[in-house]
Design a protein around this motif. Structure first.
Motif, PDB file in Angstrom:
ATOM      1  N   UNK A   1      27.296  43.899  39.495  1.00 38.93           N
ATOM      2  CA  UNK A   1      27.586  43.825  38.060  1.00 38.93           C
ATOM      3  C   UNK A   1      26.896  44.953  37.304  1.00 38.93           C
TER       4      UNK A   1
ATOM      5  N   UNK B   1      28.212  48.269  34.947  1.00 42.97           N
ATOM      6  CA  UNK B   1      27.747  48.498  33.571  1.00 42.97           C
ATOM      7  C   UNK B   1      27.173  49.903  33.391  1.00 42.97           C
TER       8      UNK B   1
ATOM      9  N   UNK C   1      28.499  52.448  34.249  1.00 43.24           N
ATOM     10  CA  UNK C   1      29.624  53.344  33.969  1.00 43.24           C
ATOM     11  C   UNK C   1      29.801  53.561  32.466  1.00 43.24           C
ATOM     12  N   UNK C   2      29.174  52.702  31.661  1.00 44.46           N
ATOM     13  CA  UNK C   2      29.170  52.960  30.216  1.00 44.46           C
ATOM     14  C   UNK C   2      28.172  54.082  29.925  1.00 44.46           C
TER      15      UNK C   2
ATOM     16  N   UNK D   1      22.727  46.644  27.322  1.00 41.51           N
ATOM     17  CA  UNK D   1      23.287  45.482  28.012  1.00 41.51           C
ATOM     18  C   UNK D   1      22.263  44.847  28.942  1.00 41.51           C
TER      19      UNK D   1
ATOM     20  N   UNK E   1      38.760  48.136  41.531  1.00 42.56           N
ATOM     21  CA  UNK E   1      37.985  48.973  40.614  1.00 42.56           C
ATOM     22  C   UNK E   1      36.588  48.487  40.368  1.00 42.56           C
TER      23      UNK E   1
ATOM     24  N   UNK F   1      37.429  61.775  31.912  1.00 38.16           N
ATOM     25  CA  UNK F   1      36.074  61.612  32.417  1.00 38.16           C
ATOM     26  C   UNK F   1      35.174  62.781  32.033  1.00 38.16           C
TER      27      UNK F   1
ATOM     28  N   UNK G   1      33.076  55.105  28.505  1.00 38.82           N
ATOM     29  CA  UNK G   1      33.140  54.474  29.820  1.00 38.82           C
ATOM     30  C   UNK G   1      33.730  55.485  30.800  1.00 38.82           C
TER      31      UNK G   1
ATOM     32  N   UNK H   1      34.710  54.802  34.149  1.00 39.19           N
ATOM     33  CA  UNK H   1      35.538  54.302  35.244  1.00 39.19           C
ATOM     34  C   UNK H   1      36.715  53.519  34.654  1.00 39.19           C
ATOM     35  N   UNK H   2      37.827  53.450  35.396  1.00 33.49           N
ATOM     36  CA  UNK H   2      39.041  52.855  34.816  1.00 33.49           C
ATOM     37  C   UNK H   2      39.040  51.324  34.819  1.00 33.49           C
ATOM     38  N   UNK H   3      38.132  50.707  34.056  1.00 30.74           N
ATOM     39  CA  UNK H   3      38.110  49.249  33.963  1.00 30.74           C
ATOM     40  C   UNK H   3      39.088  48.773  32.896  1.00 30.74           C
ATOM     41  N   UNK H   4      39.635  47.551  33.088  1.00 28.57           N
ATOM     42  CA  UNK H   4      40.514  47.019  32.051  1.00 28.57           C
ATOM     43  C   UNK H   4      39.676  46.443  30.904  1.00 28.57           C
TER      44      UNK H   4
ATOM     45  N   UNK I   1      37.604  43.180  31.251  1.00 31.24           N
ATOM     46  CA  UNK I   1      36.352  43.313  32.004  1.00 31.24           C
ATOM     47  C   UNK I   1      35.266  44.001  31.167  1.00 31.24           C
ATOM     48  N   UNK I   2      35.709  44.950  30.334  1.00 29.85           N
ATOM     49  CA  UNK I   2      34.756  45.630  29.441  1.00 29.85           C
ATOM     50  C   UNK I   2      34.091  44.618  28.521  1.00 29.85           C
TER      51      UNK I   2
ATOM     52  N   UNK J   1      31.791  42.108  30.356  1.00 35.20           N
ATOM     53  CA  UNK J   1      30.508  42.646  30.811  1.00 35.20           C
ATOM     54  C   UNK J   1      29.432  42.597  29.720  1.00 35.20           C
TER      55      UNK J   1
ATOM     56  N   UNK K   1      26.558  40.144  30.391  1.00 33.80           N
ATOM     57  CA  UNK K   1      25.676  40.373  31.537  1.00 33.80           C
ATOM     58  C   UNK K   1      24.275  39.757  31.386  1.00 33.80           C
TER      59      UNK K   1
ATOM     60  N   UNK L   1      29.880  36.387  36.987  1.00 35.70           N
ATOM     61  CA  UNK L   1      30.200  35.757  35.710  1.00 35.70           C
ATOM     62  C   UNK L   1      30.760  34.358  35.974  1.00 35.70           C
TER      63      UNK L   1
ATOM     64  N   UNK M   1      34.133  33.617  31.054  1.00 33.67           N
ATOM     65  CA  UNK M   1      35.542  33.976  30.898  1.00 33.67           C
ATOM     66  C   UNK M   1      36.151  33.312  29.658  1.00 33.67           C
TER      67      UNK M   1
ATOM     68  N   UNK N   1      43.825  49.831  30.355  1.00 34.28           N
ATOM     69  CA  UNK N   1      42.610  50.517  30.766  1.00 34.28           C
ATOM     70  C   UNK N   1      41.874  50.977  29.518  1.00 34.28           C
TER      71      UNK N   1
ATOM     72  N   UNK O   1      32.753  43.283  22.628  1.00 35.60           N
ATOM     73  CA  UNK O   1      31.794  43.240  23.733  1.00 35.60           C
ATOM     74  C   UNK O   1      30.394  42.891  23.216  1.00 35.60           C
TER      75      UNK O   1
END
Lengths: 323, 248
Positions: free
Chosen positions: A199, A203, A205-206, A214, A260, A322, B84, B86-89, B92-93, B96, B99, B107, B112, B131, B147
């Motif tokens: 997990x 995170x 990746x932000x 976070x 992913x 990116x 961000x 990475x290609x998260x949807x 999920x963002x 998170x 956390x 989780x 959820x 994404x 978030x």
């Protein structure tokens, strides 16, 4: 989500078993399994089986290290090769061989790999973020220096030339069960460590501020991931030489098909990396007629070159996100 | 609930100092000031992202002595310009954001469910399969706000949460914050002074790394704003609120 992860892992494991079996059955010498001679048995148990294991383990280790480098550097183009870690680790390995300390090859590879990694990281960090393009350039710089050093040592001593060439091209000829066990142990250790951080890996990746806010200890996670990724690379290079791009291709394809999040990507990368490498090795052993062997690094490098071209041409836009 | 005394924090060349400040539960506070006046540094100190000297207490316990995980359960900070890699949807963002409430391993169902509720509330539920990197700037900002709110924290530190958001969603976001206000502390860095004058109870005005004014909505005058931003402004009072304009 849950379903996709387990379907992937089960299908991947079945493929892994199948390719491993294929790797044991096929080779430059054809073996008649209905009437095994002593030589056949020797070939199977001292050559093919340890070799298939080693190629699978190296594939898994390089893929996992690639995933970790990508997480830590926030960069989809990072892997053990593009970050210069492979080349600097190979330099360390060559130094160990040249000085007669063959038992310390993985240690030398690890130390040199970490130094190379640190150099690339420092050069390519701008405002707290590793810039993809700068990282590639810094990786080229470090790889070039390492290759030059290796060539210089090759020039100094003719005796060790063949084994040095082996580090540069990569291959699994030197496989033994001992090496398999060490690598399996290293891989298990890293996986057990990393699976507690799935997990948190997602995170980081932000941007750093969001990740810290976070509640993730970004600096600690980054250091740990860097070290274990360098460790996996060092063992892989120490036992099988430089094998490029596996850590780039495997996670990238897995992300494309939907794996992913770290809890899916990490296990899937290990399984898929193993399958990919066993197949590569099988091709390298059987492609040329009359039992000649192609260094496996040549195959992964040509695949990697093509793949890089694909990313550059087809997925430019994604790189832009990116950057 | 929040109690700060003789706080000094440094970031590169910049120095932030606050002599004394108390904030109670139920307050929704606008933080205003020029770029580089110390607003974000202030939120970083409150959020525990920047070390400081001085006394900072939350509910009578010293902030530095709180367990790190407890800090992040108590405080949710939305930084400026989150990104961000990475290609998260989108789902999920937002998920998170919870956390710090988890055991760090996975989780739970509750996470959820809460995420779905928050996303519907902030009108980003329809984006859940997209994404994150493909969203527009304003959509990203609303997702990151969802978030931050998803943590259900008692203290919300929001650094320019309204920047890049369209008018309707700006109003809706402010309404949501006002609903959350009752049992929370909400600090919002905001550049739309007219909006702030209409909707916020208290103003912390920063200038050159210092807390220049700490004023209630009734106390604040055009001169204060003028001094903070080094320009001459005036208020236009209307039955629907106060509007600000520049005096030539």
């Amino acid at each position: 989500m849950f379903k996709r992860k387990w379907t992937g892992i089960i299908v991947g494991s079945m493929l892994l078993a199948l390719t491993a079996l294929l790797g044991v059955l096929k080779g430059s010498v054809s073996i008649d399994f209905s009437a095994l001679t002593d030589t056949d048995k020797n070939i199977l148990f001292y050559v093919r089986v340890p070799r298939v294991f080693l190629s699978g383990l190296v594939g898994a280790a390089l893929s996992l290290s690639g995933v970790l480098f990508q997480y830590v550097m926030k960069n989809p183009l990072a892997d053990s090769f593009t970050t210069g870690v492979s080349a600097s680790a190979a330099m360390g390995a060559v130094v160990a061989i040249m000085t007669g300390l063959t038992g310390l090859v993985p240690l030398f590879a690890f130390v040199a790999g970490v130094i190379g990694l640190f150099a690339v990281y420092r050069i390519s960090t701008v405002a707290g973020r590793v810039q993809p393009i700068t990282m590639l350039l810094a990786g080229i710089v470090v790889s070039t220096f390492s290759s030059a050093t290796i060539s210089f040592m090759k020039y100094l001593s003719d005796d060790a030339v063949s084994s040095i060439v082996f580090w540069l091209m990569g291959g699994f000829q030197a496989a033994t069960f001992g090496k398999d066990l060490v690598l399996l142990f290293a891989l298990l250790l890293v996986w057990l460590l990393i699976r507690r951080e799935y997990m948190a890996l997602d995170i980081i990746c932000f941007d750093d501020k969001t990740a810290r806010a976070s509640g993730v200890d970004v600096d600690r996670l980054r250091k740990v991931s860097f070290l274990v990724a360098a460790l996996l690379t060092a063992f892989s290079v120490g036992y099988a030489g430089i094998i490029a791009f596996v850590g780039l291709i495997v996670p990238h394809v897995l992300r494309l098909v939907g794996f992913r999040k770290a809890d899916e990507l990490v296990p899937m990368s290990m399984v898929t990396g193993a399958v990919f490498m066993i197949l590569n090795d099988l091709v390298s052993r059987t492609l040329l007629p009359e039992g000649q062997e192609l260094p496996v690094g040549i195959i992964t490098s040509s695949l990697g070159g093509g793949f890089f071209l694909y990313i550059l041409v087809k997925r430019k836009k994604e790189l832009h996100y990116f950057a | 609930m929040l109690d700060l005394r003789d706080i000094v924090a440094k970031r590169a060349e910049f120095r932030l100092s606050i002599e004394s400040l108390k904030i109670n539960r139920g307050e929704m506070i606008a933080i205003v000031g020029n770029n580089g006046s110390g607003k974000s540094t202030f939120l970083s100190v409150l959020g525990g992202l920047l070390s400081y000297s001085g006394i900072y207490r939350i509910n009578d316990s010293e902030f530095g002595e709180l367990d790190k995980k407890d800090r992040h359960r108590l405080i949710s900070l939305l930084p400026q310009e989150g990104s961000l890699s990475m290609p998260f949807d989108v789902f999920y963002v937002v998920l998170s954001g919870r956390f710090p409430l988890t055991d760090g391993r996975c989780y739970e169902e509750e996470d959820y469910l809460f995420t779905e509720r928050v996303m519907k509330w902030l009108d980003v539920w329809h984006l859940r399969h997209r994404e994150f990197v493909t969203l527009s700037g304003g959509e990203k900002q609303r997702v990151l706000l969802a978030r931050a709110l998803n943590r259900d924290a008692a203290i919300l530190l929001l650094d320019e949460p309204l920047s890049g958001i369209d008018l309707r969603h700006q109003y809706e976001t402010v309404e949501i914050l006002k609903q959350l206000q009752r049992d929370r502390i909400i600090l919002v860095v905001i550049h739309d002074i007219s909006l702030a004058l209409r909707e916020f109870d208290r103003f912390l005005c920063f200038k050159d790394g210092r807390l220049l004014y700490d004023l209630s909505g009734d106390e604040i005058e055009a001169e204060h704003i003028g001094t903070v931003f080094d320009i001459k402004v005036n208020f236009l009072k209307h039955e629907n609120g106060v509007f600000i304009y520049r005096e030539e």
